[in-house]
Design a protein around this motif. Structure first.
Motif, PDB file in Angstrom:
ATOM      1  N   MET A  19      27.524  12.590  57.234  1.00 57.90           N
ATOM      2  CA  MET A  19      28.258  13.685  57.856  1.00 57.90           C
ATOM      3  C   MET A  19      28.340  14.896  56.943  1.00 57.90           C
ATOM      4  O   MET A  19      28.263  16.032  57.400  1.00 57.90           O
ATOM      5  CB  MET A  19      29.679  13.225  58.231  1.00 57.90           C
ATOM      6  N   ASP A  20      28.529  14.611  55.658  1.00 54.36           N
ATOM      7  CA  ASP A  20      28.705  15.741  54.744  1.00 54.36           C
ATOM      8  C   ASP A  20      27.430  16.610  54.692  1.00 54.36           C
ATOM      9  O   ASP A  20      27.509  17.844  54.634  1.00 54.36           O
ATOM     10  CB  ASP A  20      29.080  15.250  53.344  1.00 54.36           C
ATOM     11  N   VAL A  21      26.279  15.971  54.735  1.00 52.32           N
ATOM     12  CA  VAL A  21      25.037  16.740  54.699  1.00 52.32           C
ATOM     13  C   VAL A  21      24.866  17.535  55.991  1.00 52.32           C
ATOM     14  O   VAL A  21      24.403  18.677  55.990  1.00 52.32           O
ATOM     15  CB  VAL A  21      23.818  15.809  54.488  1.00 52.32           C
ATOM     16  N   ILE A  22      25.274  16.906  57.127  1.00 53.53           N
ATOM     17  CA  ILE A  22      25.150  17.599  58.411  1.00 53.53           C
ATOM     18  C   ILE A  22      25.998  18.879  58.410  1.00 53.53           C
ATOM     19  O   ILE A  22      25.535  19.959  58.790  1.00 53.53           O
ATOM     20  CB  ILE A  22      25.551  16.682  59.584  1.00 53.53           C
ATOM     21  N   VAL A  23      27.265  18.705  57.963  1.00 57.38           N
ATOM     22  CA  VAL A  23      28.136  19.894  57.912  1.00 57.38           C
ATOM     23  C   VAL A  23      27.566  20.921  56.941  1.00 57.38           C
ATOM     24  O   VAL A  23      27.584  22.130  57.197  1.00 57.38           O
ATOM     25  CB  VAL A  23      29.575  19.498  57.498  1.00 57.38           C
ATOM     26  N   LEU A  24      27.015  20.434  55.833  1.00 60.11           N
ATOM     27  CA  LEU A  24      26.425  21.355  54.850  1.00 60.11           C
ATOM     28  C   LEU A  24      25.289  22.161  55.476  1.00 60.11           C
ATOM     29  O   LEU A  24      25.173  23.370  55.266  1.00 60.11           O
ATOM     30  CB  LEU A  24      25.914  20.572  53.637  1.00 60.11           C
ATOM     31  N   SER A  25      24.445  21.472  56.252  1.00 58.85           N
ATOM     32  CA  SER A  25      23.301  22.186  56.844  1.00 58.85           C
ATOM     33  C   SER A  25      23.784  23.281  57.791  1.00 58.85           C
ATOM     34  O   SER A  25      23.216  24.373  57.834  1.00 58.85           O
ATOM     35  CB  SER A  25      22.370  21.216  57.576  1.00 58.85           C
ATOM     36  N   ILE A  26      24.876  22.976  58.541  1.00 57.78           N
ATOM     37  CA  ILE A  26      25.428  24.017  59.424  1.00 57.78           C
ATOM     38  C   ILE A  26      25.893  25.212  58.610  1.00 57.78           C
ATOM     39  O   ILE A  26      25.611  26.370  58.946  1.00 57.78           O
ATOM     40  CB  ILE A  26      26.597  23.453  60.258  1.00 57.78           C
ATOM     41  N   LEU A  27      26.588  24.906  57.525  1.00 50.94           N
ATOM     42  CA  LEU A  27      27.105  25.999  56.696  1.00 50.94           C
ATOM     43  C   LEU A  27      25.972  26.802  56.066  1.00 50.94           C
ATOM     44  O   LEU A  27      26.061  28.035  55.958  1.00 50.94           O
ATOM     45  CB  LEU A  27      28.012  25.440  55.601  1.00 50.94           C
ATOM     46  N   VAL A  28      24.908  26.109  55.674  1.00 55.89           N
ATOM     47  CA  VAL A  28      23.776  26.818  55.068  1.00 55.89           C
ATOM     48  C   VAL A  28      23.143  27.764  56.093  1.00 55.89           C
ATOM     49  O   VAL A  28      22.839  28.924  55.794  1.00 55.89           O
ATOM     50  CB  VAL A  28      22.723  25.837  54.513  1.00 55.89           C
ATOM     51  N   TYR A  29      22.941  27.282  57.320  1.00 56.01           N
ATOM     52  CA  TYR A  29      22.390  28.140  58.371  1.00 56.01           C
ATOM     53  C   TYR A  29      23.271  29.372  58.564  1.00 56.01           C
ATOM     54  O   TYR A  29      22.796  30.502  58.685  1.00 56.01           O
ATOM     55  CB  TYR A  29      22.305  27.384  59.696  1.00 56.01           C
TER      56      TYR A  29
END
Lengths: 258, 256
Positions: A222-232
Motif C-alpha cells: 500500500m505504501d508504494v501505491i500511495v507513493l506512486s500517486i504522490l509522485v504522479y
C-alpha cells in the motif's frame, strides 16, 4: 517594514494550514487503528519507503523512464498539433480541408481507443507514445488555431503597411499575438499528458512509475501505491510550474502590468 | 502621356471604387504637390477614408490610376506611411521597439531621437498599454516618421482623443511637418482641425470633390478671425449641401 515581512510570511504559510491538518489527521487515523492499514497506509510508512527507494536509486530510474515517455509523446503530439494549428489558422484552404476531420477525431475519447491500439501496436513502448501524443495533440491544436484566428486584424494591417511580410509578419505579430492562447493549450496538454501516461503505464510496462505501482499492487504494498500517486501528483505540479514560468517569461507584457 | 495632363507629385486620375454594388468614389481626380498639407473633409461614408486607403495601397481602385512621381502605385509603398485612428501599437513590444518597427535597418539612436521629437523620451522602455491614448498616438506618430517617409497619410488619428489632447497633437503634427517637409494627407471630419493644419482643404461629397480651397493663413496657426472665415466657408459648403437635401424631403406645416 516589519509589518510587511509579517504579512508576506503569513501569505506563504496560510495555504499550507489545511493540508497540514489533513496530514496530521491522516497520520492519527491510520496509527490509531481508526482506519485499517490495509486500506490506507500511515504517512510515516510512505515517507519510509520513499527514502528507501530514493537511496537505492530505483525511484529515480522509474521517474526518469516515465518522464521520458511522457515528454516524448508531448513533443510529438504537441509538435504536430502546433504545426497543424498554424497551418489551419493561417490558411483558409488548409482549414477547409483538415479542420472538420480533426474535430471528428477529437470527439473520440482517446483512452477508449486503447483496445484497438493494443491490437495495432502491441503493448510495448509504441502504444504509450501513440496514446500520449494523441491526448496532447488536441488541446495544442485547438488553442494554436484559435489563437491565430483571434489576432486583431488591424494589427496585421498595420504590420503590412509598415513593410512586414511573410516571416517578419509571423515573428513580430502573428506568433506573439497567439502565444497567450498557445500557452493555455500547453498547460492543458501537460495535464492530459500525465493523465494519459498513468493509464498507458497500466496497460503494460516494464519500467516507470506505473510499473512500480503495478508490482506494488501484486504484492499489496500500500505504501508504494500511495507513493506512486504522490509522485504522479508532484510531476504534474512541476510541469505546470514550468508552464507558468514560461508564461511569466514570454508574456511579460501581460503579467508585468498586473 | 497627354501634353495637357497635369503631372504633380501625387496624381489621382479618374478613380472609381466599387465595394460590391456600391460606388464609393466617382471618377475622382486630384493632384497633390510635394510637401503640401492636404486635408480631406466630408461626412461619414463620403469616401474620404477609402481614398486614403487607395493611396496607402490597402485597397485597389476599380478604375483609374494613382501615380506618385510618375510611377503607378501598386499596393503598399515604402515611402508612404499611415497613422490610423487607433494607435495600433504591438502590446508585446516596448515603446522603443514599436517605433523601430518602422525602420528597414534598425537604429536605436535614430529611434530615440524621434521619440524625443514627440516628447516621450522618458517612456522608451514602457509597455504601450500603460500609456494614455494621446501618448499612444504620439508613439504611433514616431513610428510613422522614423523612416523619413515622403508621404504621411493620417486617417482621422485624433478622433478618439479628448479635445485638449487633440489640440496639442495638432500642434505637434504641424511642428513635425514644418521640420521634416513630408507631404501630408489628413482625413478628418473636424473642419476646425482641417483649417488648423492644412494648406489646402478638399471637401468630398458622395465620392466626388465638391470643394477645393487653399488656406492662406500664416503658421503657426492661431484661432483668430481669419481662421474662422475659412472654417465658416467650408462648413457652409458642407452644411449647405445637407440643407438642400433636408429641404427637398421635408415640408414644414404650421397649425396656427
Amino acid at each position: 517594514m516589519l509589518l510587511l515581512k509579517k504579512s508576506y510570511v503569513l501569505n506563504k504559510i496560510i495555504p499550507w494550514i489545511i493540508p497540514a491538518i489533513l496530514l496530521l489527521f491522516w497520520q492519527v487515523a491510520t496509527s490509531d487503528g481508526l482506519v485499517s492499514n490495509k486500506i490506507l497506509p500511515q504517512p510515516i510508512k510512505v515517507i519510509d519507503i520513499f527514502i528507501k527507494l530514493i537511496s537505492n536509486g530505483e525511484l529515480i530510474r522509474y521517474i526518469g523512464a516515465s518522464t521520458q515517455r511522457a515528454f516524448s509523446g508531448f513533443i510529438i503530439g504537441g509538435g504536430i498539433g502546433f504545426l497543424l494549428g498554424l497551418a489551419n489558422g493561417l490558411s483558409r484552404t488548409s482549414a477547409q480541408f483538415l479542420d472538420a476531420s480533426i474535430q471528428m477525431i477529437r470527439n473520440i475519447p482517446h483512452l477508449a481507443l486503447i483496445p484497438l491500439l493494443i491490437l495495432w501496436f502491441g503493448i510495448g513502448e509504441e502504444i504509450k507514445l501513440v496514446l500520449v501524443s494523441l491526448g496532447v495533440f488536441f488541446p495544442i491544436y485547438l488553442n494554436t488555431f484559435h489563437g491565430i484566428r483571434r489576432i486583431d486584424t488591424r494589427l496585421i494591417e498595420m504590420g503590412k503597411v509598415y513593410g512586414l511580410h511573410g516571416a517578419a509578419l509571423f515573428w513580430n505579430i502573428i506568433l506573439p499575438g497567439s502565444l497567450s492562447s498557445i500557452l493555455v493549450g500547453v498547460r492543458y496538454g501537460l495535464g492530459i499528458m500525465w493523465l494519459t501516461l498513468i493509464v498507458a503505464e497500466t496497460v503494460a510496462a516494464n519500467s516507470g512509475i506505473g510499473y512500480m505501482a503495478m508490482n506494488a499492487r501484486e504484492f499489496m504494498q500500500m505504501d508504494v501505491i500511495v507513493l506512486s500517486i504522490l509522485v504522479y501528483a508532484l510531476l504534474g505540479k512541476l510541469s505546470d510550474s514550468i508552464a507558468c514560468y514560461l508564461e511569466r517569461k514570454w508574456l511579460k507584457w501581460q503579467t508585468e502590468k498586473l | 502621356m497627354l501634353i495637357n495632363e497635369v503631372q504633380e507629385y501625387l496624381n489621382i486620375e479618374d478613380v472609381n471604387k466599387y465595394f460590391g454594388e456600391t460606388k464609393v468614389l466617382h471618377g475622382l481626380t486630384l493632384h497633390i504637390k510635394q510637401g503640401e498639407f492636404v486635408a480631406i473633409v466630408g461626412r461619414s461614408g463620403c469616401g474620404k477614408s477609402t481614398l486614403l486607403r487607395l493611396i496607402a495601397g490597402l485597397e485597389t481602385p476599380t478604375n483609374g490610376s494613382i501615380k506618385m512621381q510618375g510611377e503607378e502605385l501598386c499596393g503598399i509603398n515604402k515611402k508612404i506611411r499611415v497613422l490610423f485612428q487607433e494607435a495600433r501599437l504591438l502590446p508585446w513590444k516596448r515603446v522603443i521597439d514599436n517605433v523601430k518597427l518602422g525602420m528597414q535597418k534598425e537604429n536605436t539612436s535614430i529611434a530615440k531621437q524621434v521619440i524625443h521629437d514627440v516628447g516621450l523620451e522618458e517612456h522608451n522602455d514602457k509597455w504601450p498599454d500603460i500609456l494614455s491614448g494621446g501618448q499612444q498616438q504620439r508613439v504611433a506618430l514616431a513610428r510613422a516618421l522614423v523612416a523619413e517617409p515622403e508621404v504621411l497619410l493620417l486617417d482621422e488619428p485624433l478622433g478618439a482623443l479628448d479635445a485638449l489632447t487633440r489640440i496639442e497633437m495638432q500642434q505637434l503634427i504641424e511642428k513635425l511637418w514644418l521640420a521634416k517637409k513630408f507631404t501630408a494627407i489628413l482625413v478628418t471630419h473636424d473642419v476646425s482641425e482641417a483649417v488648423a493644419l492644412a494648406s489646402r482643404v478638399i471637401f468630398i461629397d458622395h465620392g466626388k470633390i465638391a470643394m477645393d480651397i487653399a488656406i492662406q493663413l500664416s503658421r503657426p496657426r492661431h484661432r483668430n478671425n481669419d481662421f474662422t472665415y475659412y472654417e465658416k466657408k467650408i462648413l457652409d459648403q458642407i452644411m449647405g449641401n445637407a440643407e438642400s437635401v433636408i429641404e427637398d424631403t421635408k415640408k414644414l406645416e404650421y397649425a396656427i
